[in-house]
Design an enzyme around this catalytic site. Structure first.
Site, PDB file in Angstrom:
ATOM      1  N   CYS A  28      38.404  47.880  46.039  1.00 49.55           N
ATOM      2  CA  CYS A  28      37.789  46.798  44.803  1.00 49.55           C
ATOM      3  C   CYS A  28      39.285  46.555  43.966  1.00 49.55           C
ATOM      4  CB  CYS A  28      36.120  47.668  44.067  1.00 49.55           C
ATOM      5  SG  CYS A  28      36.590  48.787  43.282  1.00 49.55           S
ATOM      6  N   HIS A 609      33.294  37.270  33.029  1.00 50.94           N
ATOM      7  CA  HIS A 609      32.625  38.381  34.534  1.00 50.94           C
ATOM      8  C   HIS A 609      31.931  36.927  34.203  1.00 50.94           C
ATOM      9  CE1 HIS A 609      30.670  40.706  36.779  1.00 50.94           C
ATOM     10  NE2 HIS A 609      31.598  41.247  36.853  1.00 50.94           N
TER      11      HIS A 609
END
Length: 685
Positions: A28, A609
């Protein structure tokens, strides 16, 4: 000194037991994710001390080794070359990890996967059913002829009357078959040509404790003639006629094998098993039937074979299991000193999972017919409220909004006597709440047995159980309160959701991400010991989005809320434009577009984010308008995000703005309240 990515990969490969011990590999944004064949071959010290590794942990059947953004992909590329494995996606690795689970864990996961999509339907029916039946009983049945009550009551049990169809559809999706064929298998289990499973207790009661099963048209004609007092011909001795007279019809196959024409209302496991078998048959036929015949041959044969197996093998075998369970519970109830009640309370939830709990209607009908009271129903109430209480404890404890949204109505439904949403949607998948509820039910069951609590009817449990335990109101209240209290308390102590369990590892990961962001920008070398501290200047970060600014500590994500990644602010956005909060350089850009890292000209390392758990959306709602290494000015468009699509996917749009090198500043303060993109958001001094 720059990291030798090949050497790093070689050290990890040796530490985990070599190429032969690798099942699957992926990565990831920050972690190398490995599924290992034999965990005993892992040298944990070597993994811990491998070059470039910032930490490691095991989660979801995977060994995850943290390298940080910009490094992990390079180590991964070298790793798959050395290991001789093909590149895999994160989903591929998750599937491989799931296959390593033991059969019980895989079965529980399959049940959860089948039931979670249909939880809303069950919750709606459960709440409506509990309210309509409870209020009507409180009014002495006065609402039974009211038009509105009749309509709403019909709505309330719809998903339970046809539950097998929902299960069939959902199970087929989980097992990779045609959902509509799965629905057909559920319809077969509910077909009106079969005696309704809920009617069988009445038939058993009518014929003195054993079902009168009629086989053969002539025998049926003779039996019906005796029942009705008039001559009935063999042609008139249909299954419908037998059921109308209170009998349970059978048919004979192969001249010797008697099959009861019984529906499977209230059952769970037989339908899941039948659809699993259906999917195996369907997949086999797709592979072996020529394409020109596949469209009609495969569905025809699949339904014919599966339906036959359901009614002749799967269903009957399961009925034998039910009978054995029922007789066992009758024996348990006879054990004195509260022990029998405790055992029944502990075991009953498992029968709900197995889908055999509906047969207790026959047991309760027999108890009331023989003694006038039912000592089993109050114990079931303890079980139901315990599951509801455990579910509510999860609601209180979890920080995941999606879990909260599921746990609250499911918990309320449990207190009203409908536990499927709580069990299948929340407690069983997390296991510890389910076990805590079993303990609470055992304690409540013991008290119920000791107090001698009985009901004068059955079928109503939970809070509405007060209506049928009128002679034991105080004792009943004590039993369900204690059950709920024990279940709630134990769950509160034992339960930690995924985010909480991951916090220590994620904290380590965060440190790695902070370091890696600086690495990418050239601000910090790979080894922190070889660098000088980064020089920063005071500056103000602008809000990247319009909306409402909130404290980072109030974000429902423990990693951000704990400020383990750094201090900052969050925005509840009203517009889907993400603008640059600084003049600087793009140092990190997630492949999915949900996160971006910037190094400001003043030295601030800023992570934006967008949303919570939005990595799971695989980039669908996000469009990046920049690339790694781009120079940007404050106010430049970085990312477009479809906020409606994020919310429709069940994710929160809360956007975090984090200063990952917080330690370089003496003060990092945010401004709460309404903001427009470009307004001051975080002050750095």
């Amino acid at each position: 000194m720059a990291l030798d990515h090949r050497q790093a990969a070689q050290e990890i490969l040796e530490a985990v037991g070599g190429p032969g011990n690798i099942v699957s590999a992926a990565h990831c944004a920050t972690r190398l994710r490995l599924v290992i064949a034999d965990n005993s071959k892992i040298d944990k010290d070597k993994v811990e001390n491998a070059a470039g590794a910032k930490g490691n942990f095991e989660a979801s059947g995977q060994l995850q080794i943290i390298y940080g953004t910009g490094t992990v992909n390079k180590v991964y590329d070298e790793f798959i070359k050395l290991a001789g494995v093909s590149a895999a996606s994160k989903d591929d690795v998750k599937q491989a990890a799931a296959q390593k689970a033991n059969p019980f864990q895989r079965a529980i996961k399959a049940l959860g996967d089948v039931f979670v999509p249909i939880i809303p339907a069950i919750v709606a029916s459960g709440l409506l059913m509990g309210l309509t039946e409870g209020i009507n009983n409180a009014m002495g049945g006065a609402l039974s002829t009211d038009g509105w009550w009749i309509l709403v009551h019909a709505f309330s049990n719809a998903s339970f009357v046809f539950l097998q169809i929902l299960i069939g559809f959902s199970a087929a999706r989980v097992f990779g078959g045609n959902e509509y064929l799965g629905g057909v298998i559920g319809m077969i289990a509910n077909h009106t040509a079969l005696i309704n499973a809920w009617s069988i207790p009445g038939a058993i009661e009518k014929f003195g404790g054993s079902a009168y099963q009629v086989v053969g048209s002539q025998a049926a004609a003779t039996w019906l003639s005796a029942q009705t007092g008039s001559a009935v011909t063999a042609a008139e001795a249909t299954s419908d006629a037998i059921m109308a007279a209170g009998g349970i019809p059978q048919v004979t196959l192969f001249g010797a094998y008697n099959v009861t024409l019984q529906g499977y209302q209230g059952h769970v496991i037989p339908i899941v098993i039948a659809v699993f078998v259906m999917c195996l048959i369907e997949k086999w036929l797709h592979k072996h039937v020529p394409d020109m015949f596949d469209l009609f041959v495969t569905p025809l044969v699949t339904v014919l074979v599966t339906g036959t197996l359901l009614l002749t093998v799967i269903g009957p075998v399961f009925s034998l299991v039910e009978n054995g369970v029922m007789y066992g519970f009758q024996w348990l109830l006879s054990i004195p000193f509260g022990l029998g009640g405790a055992l029944v309370g502990a075991i009953y939830p498992a029968t709900v999972v197995l889908g055999v709990h509906h047969m207790f209607n026959a047991l309760e009908a027999t108890l009331i017919a023989n003694t006038g009271v039912d000592n089993f129903n109050p114990i079931i109430s303890c079980c139901n409220v315990a599951q509801g209480a455990a579910c509510l404890a999860v609601f209180v404890k979890t920080k995941r909004m999606k879990m909260k949204e599921l746990a609250l109505p499911s918990g309320i439904s449990g207190f009203l006597g409908i536990t499927e949403p709580a069990i299948y949607g929340v407690n069983l998948p997390n296991m510890k709440p389910f076990v805590a509820a079993m303990v609470g039910a055992a304690v409540g069951g013991a008290l119920s047995s000791l107090f001698g609590v009985v009901s004068i009817a059955y079928g109503i449990t939970g809070l509405f159980g007060f209506l049928i335990t009128t002679g034991y109101t105080l004792q009943y209240a004590i039993c369900i309160l204690v059950s709920a209290g024990v279940a709630f308390g134990l769950t509160t102590v034992l339960y930690r959701d995924d985010a909480e369990r991951a916090t220590p590892a994620e904290t380590t990961q965060v440190v790695a991400e902070t370091q890696a962001t600086a690495n990418q920008a050239g601000a910090i070398a790979e080894a922190a010991n070889d660098t000088e501290p980064v020089q920063v200047v005071a500056e103000t970060l602008a809000s990247p989005m319009s909306g409402t600014a909130i404290a980072l500590s109030s974000v429902p994500d423990p990693v951000f809320a704990s400020e383990a990644m750094g201090k900052g602010e969050a925005v509840e956005p009203t517009e889907g434009k993400v603008l640059s909060p600084v003049d600087g350089t793009v140092t990190v850009l997630a492949e999915t577009g949900h996160a971006i890292g910037l190094l400001s000209d003043g030295g601030a390392e800023v992570l934006i984010h967008v949303g919570i758990d939005t990595v799971e959306l695989r980039g669908a709602p996000f469009s990046a308008h920049c690339k790694l290494g781009d120079k940007v000015r404050k106010g430049d468009l970085l990312i477009d995000v479809d906020l409606a699509a994020v919310e429709a996917a069940g994710k929160q749009t809360t956007t975090m703005v984090v200063v990952t090198n917080t330690d370089a500043y003496s003060s990092v303060t945010g401004a709460d309240g309404p903001v427009t993109a470009g307004d001051p958001l975080v002050e750095l001094k």
